[in-house]
Design an enzyme around this catalytic site. Structure first.
Site, PDB file in Angstrom:
ATOM      1  N   LYS A 223       0.820  -1.213   0.000  1.00 26.96           N
ATOM      2  CA  LYS A 223       0.000   0.000   0.000  1.00 26.96           C
ATOM      3  C   LYS A 223       0.851   1.260   0.000  1.00 26.96           C
ATOM      4  O   LYS A 223       2.032   1.247   0.321  1.00 26.96           O
ATOM      5  CB  LYS A 223      -0.984  -0.040   1.170  1.00 26.96           C
ATOM      6  CG  LYS A 223      -2.127  -1.037   0.849  1.00 26.96           C
ATOM      7  CD  LYS A 223      -3.266  -0.999   1.806  1.00 26.96           C
ATOM      8  CE  LYS A 223      -4.360  -1.957   1.301  1.00 26.96           C
ATOM      9  NZ  LYS A 223      -5.326  -2.297   2.321  1.00 26.96           N
ATOM     10  N   ARG A 263      -3.200 -10.068   5.039  1.00 30.02           N
ATOM     11  CA  ARG A 263      -3.621 -10.210   3.638  1.00 30.02           C
ATOM     12  C   ARG A 263      -2.503  -9.639   2.774  1.00 30.02           C
ATOM     13  O   ARG A 263      -2.215  -8.445   2.849  1.00 30.02           O
ATOM     14  CB  ARG A 263      -4.934  -9.442   3.459  1.00 30.02           C
ATOM     15  CG  ARG A 263      -5.535  -9.519   2.074  1.00 30.02           C
ATOM     16  CD  ARG A 263      -6.852  -8.750   2.036  1.00 30.02           C
ATOM     17  NE  ARG A 263      -7.396  -8.772   0.692  1.00 30.02           N
ATOM     18  CZ  ARG A 263      -7.012  -7.987  -0.296  1.00 30.02           C
ATOM     19  NH1 ARG A 263      -6.071  -7.085  -0.086  1.00 30.02           N
ATOM     20  NH2 ARG A 263      -7.554  -8.095  -1.496  1.00 30.02           N
TER      21      ARG A 263
HETATM   22  N1  PMM Z   1      -7.389  -3.993   0.843  1.00 30.79           N
HETATM   23  C1  PMM Z   1      -7.714  -4.082  -0.447  1.00 30.79           C
HETATM   24  C2  PMM Z   1      -8.727  -4.954  -0.881  1.00 30.79           C
HETATM   25  N2  PMM Z   1      -9.382  -5.735   0.000  1.00 30.79           N
HETATM   26  N3  PMM Z   1      -9.721  -6.460   2.213  1.00 30.79           N
HETATM   27  C3  PMM Z   1      -9.435  -6.376   3.502  1.00 30.79           C
HETATM   28  N4  PMM Z   1     -10.100  -7.150   4.388  1.00 30.79           N
HETATM   29  N5  PMM Z   1      -8.461  -5.547   3.976  1.00 30.79           N
HETATM   30  C4  PMM Z   1      -7.754  -4.731   3.148  1.00 30.79           C
HETATM   31  O1  PMM Z   1      -6.893  -3.980   3.640  1.00 30.79           O
HETATM   32  C5  PMM Z   1      -8.040  -4.775   1.756  1.00 30.79           C
HETATM   33  C6  PMM Z   1      -9.067  -5.669   1.325  1.00 30.79           C
HETATM   34  C7  PMM Z   1      -6.990  -3.222  -1.441  1.00 30.79           C
HETATM   35  O2  PMM Z   1      -5.769  -3.808  -1.799  1.00 30.79           O
HETATM   36  P1  PMM Z   1      -5.580  -4.708  -3.141  1.00 30.79           P
HETATM   37  O3  PMM Z   1      -6.060  -3.863  -4.296  1.00 30.79           O
HETATM   38  O4  PMM Z   1      -4.137  -4.997  -3.212  1.00 30.79           O
HETATM   39  O5  PMM Z   1      -6.387  -5.956  -3.020  1.00 30.79           O
END
Ligand code: PMM
Length: 284
Positions: A223, A263
């Protein structure tokens, strides 16, 4: 480090922080958008993530990067269903990253074992009533509004208290809808309506979120706030593909702090980091 009720035994019985591998089947996610353009390559990547150490693979069909606009439920289903089905057929545990009850329902029916909702049930009024009809564990993330407006919503007096109180309100809403709170995981939503200092403040005080009594999931991987931390001398954020070592450090510290799950895009480093944290906790 207790997990939510309703997980399959292999995931429920982990004695360390769970590693969730990210599989975005979107053309436009900030880090892996467009990398798996068809279901076959996406399933192969999911299998690879699992082999690299992901306990569960989180499949997302709608980008939540800052500024992204919504797609239709139909389009989201078209993107995720073949990938969920393909990975379930290969015995890979999957979660579905969706804000829509319709998508969650189809994926759980196809074998997804967890629903990950970045809106904590706020984007779709059908999500909480649907959850009350089933037993699936649910991640409720802190969310103030859709991606196209969330930058404007990053205003806080005391970010830790406000995120905790807003998550507590989601727990109240879930309970009022008839959802068993023991199935719920909470996530502070790093980067969602949060600038760099907000993210660090939340990470510094995970105990405050843990006081709500639910397992925690942390998504720091690649991020922007890591890019800002590691910025080059000219102030340019470090590119996302060079942020994984910092992400692994966040994993180690979050796992040491006792979070239930992380994650991440790149699984191996985080898997090693949670083992380090477990060994460290055992001897301290
Ligand atoms: N961040 C993203 C997408 N889904 N879900 C949860 N539970 N927590 C997060 O911090 C989160 C998420 C955005 O990141 P990505 O585009 O790399 O998936």
């Amino acid at each position: 480090m207790h997990g939510p009720r309703g997980l399959p035994p292999a995931l429920a019985e982990l004695d360390r922080t769970l590693v969730m591998g990210i599989l975005n089947v979107t053309p436009d996610s900030f880090s892996d958008g467009g990398r798996w353009p068809d279901a076959r390559s996406a399933v192969e990547q999911g299998v690879r993530l699992h082999a690299d150490g992901a306990d569960i693979v989180d499949i997302g069909g709608e980008s939540t990067r800052p500024g992204a606009s919504r797609i239709s439920g139909h389009e989201e289903l078209d993107r995720v269903m073949p990938v969920v089905e393909g990975l379930v057929a290969q015995g890979v545990p999957v979660s579905i990253d969706t804000m829509r009850a319709e998508v969650a329902d189809a994926c759980v029916t196809a074998g997804a074992v967890l629903v990950n909702d970045v809106s904590g049930g706020r984007a779709d009024p059908g999500m909480l009533p649907w959850l009350a009809t089933c037993e699936v564990p649910y991640v409720a993330m802190h969310w103030r509004g859709p991606s196209d407006v969330m930058e404007d919503l990053a205003t806080y007096g005391d970010v830790v208290t406000e995120v905790r109180d807003e998550l507590a309100a989601r727990l109240d809403a879930l309970g009022a809808a008839g959802v068993d709170i023991a199935r719920v995981v909470l996530d502070p939503g790093l980067g969602f309506a949060k600038r760099s200092p907000h993210n660090w403040a939340v990470l510094r005080d995970l105990d405050s979120l843990a006081s709500l009594g639910c397992p925690l999931l942390i998504g720091a991987s690649r991020k922007r706030f890591l890019g800002d931390l590691l910025a080059h001398d000219d102030g340019e954020p470090r590119p996302f593909e060079e942020r994984d070592a910092a992400g692994d450090a966040v994993t180690a510290l979050a796992a040491f702090a006792g979070v239930w799950g992380v994650r991440v895009h790149e699984v191996r480093g985080s898997r090693d980091a949670v083992l380090v944290a477990r060994a460290w906790r055992e001897t301290s």
